[in-house]
Write an enzyme that holds these catalytic residues in place. Structure first.
Site, short mmCIF file in Angstrom:
data_model
loop_
_atom_site.label_atom_id
_atom_site.label_comp_id
_atom_site.label_asym_id
_atom_site.label_seq_id
_atom_site.Cartn_x
_atom_site.Cartn_y
_atom_site.Cartn_z
N ASP A 229 44.54 47.78 16.10
CA ASP A 229 43.36 47.64 15.37
C ASP A 229 43.63 48.26 13.91
O ASP A 229 44.75 47.96 13.66
CB ASP A 229 42.05 48.70 16.22
CG ASP A 229 40.82 48.32 15.67
OD1 ASP A 229 40.31 47.36 15.84
OD2 ASP A 229 40.15 49.23 14.81
N ALA B 8 36.42 49.11 25.72
CA ALA B 8 37.01 50.37 25.24
C ALA B 8 37.40 50.61 23.96
O ALA B 8 37.38 49.55 23.26
CB ALA B 8 38.24 50.90 26.17
N LYS B 9 37.77 51.64 23.31
CA LYS B 9 38.26 51.57 21.82
C LYS B 9 39.06 53.17 21.88
O LYS B 9 38.58 54.26 22.43
CB LYS B 9 37.37 51.50 20.96
CG LYS B 9 37.81 51.22 19.52
CD LYS B 9 37.95 49.85 19.44
CE LYS B 9 38.45 49.42 17.92
NZ LYS B 9 38.23 47.65 17.85
N GLY B 10 39.94 53.39 21.03
CA GLY B 10 40.60 54.37 20.69
C GLY B 10 40.84 54.76 19.28
O GLY B 10 40.95 53.88 18.56
N VAL C 217 37.60 56.02 24.42
CA VAL C 217 36.43 55.78 24.86
C VAL C 217 36.24 54.58 25.79
O VAL C 217 36.67 53.37 25.36
CB VAL C 217 35.17 55.52 23.77
CG1 VAL C 217 33.78 55.29 24.50
CG2 VAL C 217 35.11 56.71 23.02
#
Ligand code: GLU
Length: 417
Positions: free
Chosen positions: A145, A104-106, A59
């Site tokens: 993460d 952002a992040k995944g 995202v």
């Protein structure tokens, strides 16, 4: 764990702060929704010859202040909405510490513990192939993460560079030092947690020396935070992981707990503890400081009523539900939010990216000094906002500061097309 959608929590946090910010509904609405979402299913060869599917997301929440930035997690609880929330939190985290990134992040929805190193490499490289058109050192920069680290970042970098036929170490951060990683990156999240706690206790006129601490979660953030809090004179009396925790009235030997966890896979069974305790008991421990360092929604309204610490410093992303926040504010518990306290990780990611661009390595001492400067300046700005805006809590103050910075960038650039 309560079934609360973290994306709804994020939107509630933004609405709470929006009341103090001079911006129209359209601008605030934009700041509650991601700009772009990749949702994909990876089909990956397993060691036994079968092919398995994995749901994966990236995202890109907001790019007003710079390239999108944020980690990738491997966990069975990953959903698109969780990744949306985490991407939003990255946006506001980068704004709070004023580094030139968006958010952002995944995530990939699976439990990596059940897979061989070869399978994990193929899963990671398959995701990197899907990410390739979206990422880049000037575009979107992944990082570690939950359940990812240097190894996974090295694989992503290698896949990207091979396919792009280039050398571009700044495409990911959190790499191994031999692949362009920064000194001090692994400990950075725990370090900013310690620095925030130290500043918080100074601000409250008490000093961290001798404060008793409970840390929920003993992964990269929690274990380092516990060690560094111990180093500055706090007494860490309780720690836990997903299987349970341990308690010692006179303080735990954090180095020995870390060794025990590395050898056995859990903090439970540590011989130097007075007793074992559950995660619920740890959250309600009679301590000065509680550090939730595990996952979202660790503390809901019911748990918040049992909390006996009067200071909470959030090392995890989103560990308190909005209802828990309200209960704790009513009970005069000071909560120092995730978007400040765990921002050390992305701040040293930024230093890594700067070093990659400079093609020059900083010493660990320089990294730690610069990190301390960034966190203490951000802390002072939040406390100033908390006192001047008449907001109910420090989280709201943090969102006001962050929203103003993102809105300024958006307004300067204009809305196009
Ligand atoms: N995953 C970390 C976080 O939640 C670090 C992100 C980064 O370094 O980009 O802040």
């Amino acid at each position: 764990m309560p079934d609360i959608n973290p994306f709804e929590s994020l939107k509630e946090q933004i609405d709470d702060a929006a009341a103090y910010v001079d911006a129209g509904d359209g601008v605030i609405g934009r700041l509650k929704h991601p700009e772009r979402v990749l949702s994909t299913t990876l089909s990956v060869d397993m060691d036994d010859g079968s092919i398995e599917q994995f749901d994966a997301y990236r995202v890109q929440f907001n790019g007003d202040r710079g390239p999108y930035k944020g980690g990738i997690r491997y966990h069975p609880n990953v959903t698109e909405d969780e990744v949306r929330a985490l991407a939003g939190w990255m946006t506001y985290k980068c704004a709070v510490v004023d580094i030139p990134y968006g958010g952002a992040k995944g995530g990939i929805a699976f439990d990596p513990r059940g897979y061989s190193a070869g399978e994990l490499e193929r899963i990671t490289r398959a995701f990197a192939v899907e990410l390739r058109p979206l990422i880049g050192a000037e575009r979107d920069i992944p990082a570690p993460d939950v359940n990812t680290g240097q190894r996974e970042m090295n694989w992503i970098k290698d896949t990207y560079e091979t396919l792009e036929r280039t050398s571009e170490p700044g495409v990911v951060t959190g790499k191994a030092p031999s692949s362009g990683g920064s000194a001090g990156r692994v400990a950075a999240t725990g370090r900013s947690t310690m620095l925030t706690a130290r500043e918080a206790f100074d601000y409250l006129g008490r000093g961290i020396d001798g404060a008793t601490v409970a840390v929920q979660g003993f992964g990269n953030a929690g274990s380092v935070a516990a060690r560094l809090l111990d180093d500055v004179g706090a007494s860490v009396v309780a720690v836990s992981d997903s299987r349970g925790g341990v308690y010692a009235t006179d303080g735990l030997d954090i180095g020995a707990v870390t060794t025990h966890k590395r050898e056995t896979g859990a903090v439970g069974g540590f011989a130097g503890a007075d007793r074992e305790l559950s995660n619920e008991e740890l959250l309600a421990a009679d301590v000065d400081l509680l550090v939730p360092a595990a996952l979202e929604n660790a503390v809901d309204a019911a748990t918040a009523r049992d909390v006996r610490a009067d200071v909470i410093v959030e090392a995890a992303n989103g560990p308190l539900t909005p209802d828990a926040d309200n209960v704790l504010t009513d009970r005069d518990v000071y909560v120092f939010p995730d978007i400040l306290a765990n921002a050390g990780g992305v701040t040293v990611s930024y230093f890594e990216w700067v070093q990659n661009r400079q093609q020059f390595s900083w010493t660990e001492a320089r990294v730690n000094d610069e990190l301390e400067r960034v966190i203490t300046e951000a802390f002072d700005r939040l406390v100033e906002a908390y006192e001047s805006y008449d907001v109910p809590d420090i989280r709201t103050a943090a969102y006001v500061v962050a929203l103003e910075r993102v809105i300024d960038a958006f307004t300067d650039a204009g809305n196009w097309p």
